[in-house]
Design a protein around this motif. Structure first.
Motif, PDB file in Angstrom:
ATOM      1  N   GLY A 289       0.802  -1.209   0.000  1.00 21.55           N
ATOM      2  CA  GLY A 289       0.000   0.000   0.000  1.00 21.55           C
ATOM      3  C   GLY A 289       0.843   1.272   0.000  1.00 21.55           C
ATOM      4  O   GLY A 289       2.070   1.244   0.126  1.00 21.55           O
ATOM      5  N   LEU A 290       0.165   2.412  -0.127  1.00 16.18           N
ATOM      6  CA  LEU A 290       0.853   3.672  -0.365  1.00 16.18           C
ATOM      7  C   LEU A 290       1.511   4.256   0.879  1.00 16.18           C
ATOM      8  O   LEU A 290       2.624   4.784   0.812  1.00 16.18           O
ATOM      9  N   SER A 291       0.849   4.181   2.017  1.00  9.62           N
ATOM     10  CA  SER A 291       1.405   4.809   3.222  1.00  9.62           C
ATOM     11  C   SER A 291       2.707   4.137   3.634  1.00  9.62           C
ATOM     12  O   SER A 291       3.724   4.802   3.893  1.00  9.62           O
ATOM     13  N   LEU A 292       2.700   2.806   3.703  1.00  8.27           N
ATOM     14  CA  LEU A 292       3.920   2.091   4.062  1.00  8.27           C
ATOM     15  C   LEU A 292       4.951   2.215   2.939  1.00  8.27           C
ATOM     16  O   LEU A 292       6.155   2.276   3.198  1.00  8.27           O
ATOM     17  N   GLY A 293       4.477   2.279   1.704  1.00  2.26           N
ATOM     18  CA  GLY A 293       5.389   2.457   0.595  1.00  2.26           C
ATOM     19  C   GLY A 293       6.160   3.754   0.668  1.00  2.26           C
ATOM     20  O   GLY A 293       7.360   3.804   0.362  1.00  2.26           O
ATOM     21  N   GLU A 294       5.500   4.820   1.087  1.00  5.42           N
ATOM     22  CA  GLU A 294       6.185   6.107   1.236  1.00  5.42           C
ATOM     23  C   GLU A 294       7.264   6.027   2.303  1.00  5.42           C
ATOM     24  O   GLU A 294       8.382   6.526   2.130  1.00  5.42           O
ATOM     25  N   LEU A 295       6.951   5.367   3.410  1.00 10.75           N
ATOM     26  CA  LEU A 295       7.963   5.185   4.448  1.00 10.75           C
ATOM     27  C   LEU A 295       9.130   4.346   3.935  1.00 10.75           C
ATOM     28  O   LEU A 295      10.283   4.570   4.312  1.00 10.75           O
ATOM     29  N   GLY A 296       8.827   3.377   3.064  1.00  7.50           N
ATOM     30  CA  GLY A 296       9.879   2.549   2.501  1.00  7.50           C
ATOM     31  C   GLY A 296      10.898   3.346   1.721  1.00  7.50           C
ATOM     32  O   GLY A 296      12.095   2.999   1.693  1.00  7.50           O
ATOM     33  N   LEU A 297      10.458   4.439   1.083  1.00  5.19           N
ATOM     34  CA  LEU A 297      11.378   5.293   0.342  1.00  5.19           C
ATOM     35  C   LEU A 297      12.308   6.075   1.261  1.00  5.19           C
ATOM     36  O   LEU A 297      13.293   6.655   0.794  1.00  5.19           O
ATOM     37  N   HIS A 298      11.997   6.092   2.539  1.00  7.86           N
ATOM     38  CA  HIS A 298      12.882   6.717   3.533  1.00  7.86           C
ATOM     39  C   HIS A 298      13.535   5.663   4.419  1.00  7.86           C
ATOM     40  O   HIS A 298      14.032   5.975   5.502  1.00  7.86           O
ATOM     41  N   SER A 299      13.526   4.414   3.919  1.00  5.47           N
ATOM     42  CA  SER A 299      14.100   3.305   4.690  1.00  5.47           C
ATOM     43  C   SER A 299      15.103   2.498   3.870  1.00  5.47           C
ATOM     44  O   SER A 299      15.496   1.414   4.288  1.00  5.47           O
ATOM     45  N   GLY A 300      15.482   3.027   2.716  1.00  6.95           N
ATOM     46  CA  GLY A 300      16.466   2.341   1.894  1.00  6.95           C
ATOM     47  C   GLY A 300      16.043   2.082   0.470  1.00  6.95           C
ATOM     48  O   GLY A 300      16.882   1.823  -0.393  1.00  6.95           O
ATOM     49  N   ALA A 301      14.738   2.126   0.177  1.00  7.24           N
ATOM     50  CA  ALA A 301      14.264   1.872  -1.185  1.00  7.24           C
ATOM     51  C   ALA A 301      14.427   3.103  -2.051  1.00  7.24           C
ATOM     52  O   ALA A 301      14.332   4.241  -1.574  1.00  7.24           O
ATOM     53  N   ASP A 302      14.634   2.870  -3.355  1.00 10.58           N
ATOM     54  CA  ASP A 302      14.744   3.984  -4.300  1.00 10.58           C
ATOM     55  C   ASP A 302      13.891   3.732  -5.542  1.00 10.58           C
ATOM     56  O   ASP A 302      14.099   4.360  -6.570  1.00 10.58           O
ATOM     57  N   ASP A 303      12.895   2.826  -5.411  1.00  8.31           N
ATOM     58  CA  ASP A 303      12.081   2.467  -6.561  1.00  8.31           C
ATOM     59  C   ASP A 303      10.727   1.954  -6.087  1.00  8.31           C
ATOM     60  O   ASP A 303      10.640   1.314  -5.034  1.00  8.31           O
ATOM     61  N   ILE A 304       9.664   2.239  -6.878  1.00  2.22           N
ATOM     62  CA  ILE A 304       8.320   1.782  -6.499  1.00  2.22           C
ATOM     63  C   ILE A 304       7.755   0.748  -7.465  1.00  2.22           C
ATOM     64  O   ILE A 304       6.703   0.175  -7.201  1.00  2.22           O
ATOM     65  N   ASN A 305       8.420   0.547  -8.616  1.00  2.43           N
ATOM     66  CA  ASN A 305       8.003  -0.484  -9.571  1.00  2.43           C
ATOM     67  C   ASN A 305       6.508  -0.448  -9.874  1.00  2.43           C
ATOM     68  O   ASN A 305       5.880  -1.484 -10.033  1.00  2.43           O
ATOM     69  N   SER A 306       5.909   0.720  -9.946  1.00  2.00           N
ATOM     70  CA  SER A 306       4.545   0.848 -10.437  1.00  2.00           C
ATOM     71  C   SER A 306       4.653   1.595 -11.763  1.00  2.00           C
ATOM     72  O   SER A 306       5.692   2.187 -12.049  1.00  2.00           O
ATOM     73  N   ILE A 307       3.730   1.576 -12.670  1.00  2.00           N
ATOM     74  CA  ILE A 307       2.366   1.132 -12.406  1.00  2.00           C
ATOM     75  C   ILE A 307       2.174  -0.313 -12.869  1.00  2.00           C
ATOM     76  O   ILE A 307       2.891  -0.765 -13.751  1.00  2.00           O
ATOM     77  N   VAL A 308       1.210  -0.988 -12.274  1.00  2.00           N
ATOM     78  CA  VAL A 308       0.841  -2.329 -12.703  1.00  2.00           C
ATOM     79  C   VAL A 308      -0.566  -2.245 -13.276  1.00  2.00           C
ATOM     80  O   VAL A 308      -1.520  -1.959 -12.561  1.00  2.00           O
ATOM     81  N   ILE A 309      -0.681  -2.473 -14.577  1.00  2.00           N
ATOM     82  CA  ILE A 309      -1.967  -2.300 -15.248  1.00  2.00           C
ATOM     83  C   ILE A 309      -2.889  -3.494 -15.023  1.00  2.00           C
ATOM     84  O   ILE A 309      -4.100  -3.352 -14.957  1.00  2.00           O
TER      85      ILE A 309
END
Length: 344
Positions: A289-309
């Protein structure tokens, strides 16, 4: 920050035993802090990548019968299918109309599909429709080669010549042979999974790796998984990214547990810390989901691999338009850039 995390921040490779100590004992906030610092060292420009692709599940017939999967059907089922070339063409045209330029081909292990089907699909997608194709999990590749009395290298050459440009690290789940017996006795053993992807990477087909956790795996097995991936990358250098997933409830045949947000972020950050030879870490918006995903970008991630059609196997909690992906990244405080599945 404890000394092991500081060691990693300073660019010194951690041992599996040190990573296990961090996973078991370090406060999640310190692990996340270290993951973010390493991300900034590796990607100081503050950019976050996203993709635009469609998943095409070309068949749901599968003989692997994973205990956690609700997607597969036996060949005699009235719900069983193999998509025709025209159906795949239509799905691709729909995806292109939404801005996608890549197709992710994935299906079950279906012995009744001839080799010509795969090559015809690849040629149609790449030559006629002009999209790039990522496809075929390690177990699909191994079984397709066996069904056609070929060795793996021969099959890789055939698929590459037909247009395949990258391979997913699908079917990894947990790279522990104990867990793989629970998941499915027909899964590739952990080392075979690694060897298959290494063979693809050496042939010029890069891809991704992942972990799926949230069952009865142990901390030791999580670190064993990360070590398998890092060793494979040391050999073949083909993993462009690593993704952290959690199991989703699909059947009553496989035990899953609730994964708290802090637990997910801790493993995401530890992946960034331990996998010093993999350039990108993806946060799973689709799964988390989006809320945890945003935190993930401040926890070491640098990519979201979306969009998924299109996603038929899992429930999609992520983004479905290019505009939404770019706005999400901007709102998280980063600069979006669109990439291919190969990070071109």
């Amino acid at each position: 920050m404890n000394s092991l995390l500081q060691k990693a921040v300073d660019g010194i490779r951690l041992t599996p035993a040190e990573a296990l100590t961090i996973l078991k004992n370090a406060p999640w906030t310190e692990v996340v802090q270290a993951g973010d610092l390493i991300r900034k060292r590796m990607h100081p420009e503050g950019k976050v990548g996203y993709t635009a692709f469609r998943i095409v599940n070309y068949t749901n017939v599968c003989e692997i019968t994973c205990s956690f999967c609700s997607f597969c059907r036996p060949a005699h089922s009235p719900e069983a299918y193999v998509l025709s070339l025209d159906e795949i063409r239509q799905k691709t045209l729909e995806a292109k109309a939404k801005g996608a330029d890549q197709i992710f081909l994935q299906g079950g292990v279906n012995k009744d599909i001839p080799l010509s089907y795969y090559t015809d699909v690849l040629k149609m997608l790449t030559q006629e429709l002009g999209v790039k194709v990522r496809g075929f999990s390690p177990v699909e590749l191994v079984r397709i080669a066996e069904f056609n009395n070929m060795n793996l290298d021969e099959l890789i050459d055939v698929f590459k010549d037909a247009g395949l440009s990258s391979v997913p690290g699908a079917g990894a789940e947990i790279l522990s042979d104990r867990m793989r017996q629970i998941l499915s006795p027909k899964k590739l053993p952990a080392q075979k999974w690694c060897d298959t992807l290494a063979a693809c990477h050496k042939k010029g087909l890069p891809g991704s790796a992942n972990i799926v956790f949230g069952s009865v795996e142990t901390p030791e097995e999580i670190i064993e998984h990360l070590d398998y991936v890092r060793k494979t990358q040391d050999i073949a250098q083909g993993f462009k990214s690593f993704v952290v997933w959690t199991f989703q409830p699909q059947t009553d045949k496989f035990p899953i547990r609730h994964v708290r947000g802090d637990e997910y972020l801790k493993l995401l950050a530890l992946s960034r810390i331990f996998l010093d030879n993999i350039p990108h870490i993806e946060v799973s918006l689709l799964g988390m989901g989006l809320s945890l995903g945003e935190l993930g970008l401040h926890s070491g991630a640098d990519d979201i691999n979306s969009i998924v059609i299109e996603e038929n196997v899992l429930k999609n909690h992520g983004l479905t338009t290019i505009e939404a992906a770019e706005n999400f990244i901007k709102n998280a405080g980063f600069t979006p850039y669109r990439r291919s599945l190969n990070f071109d």
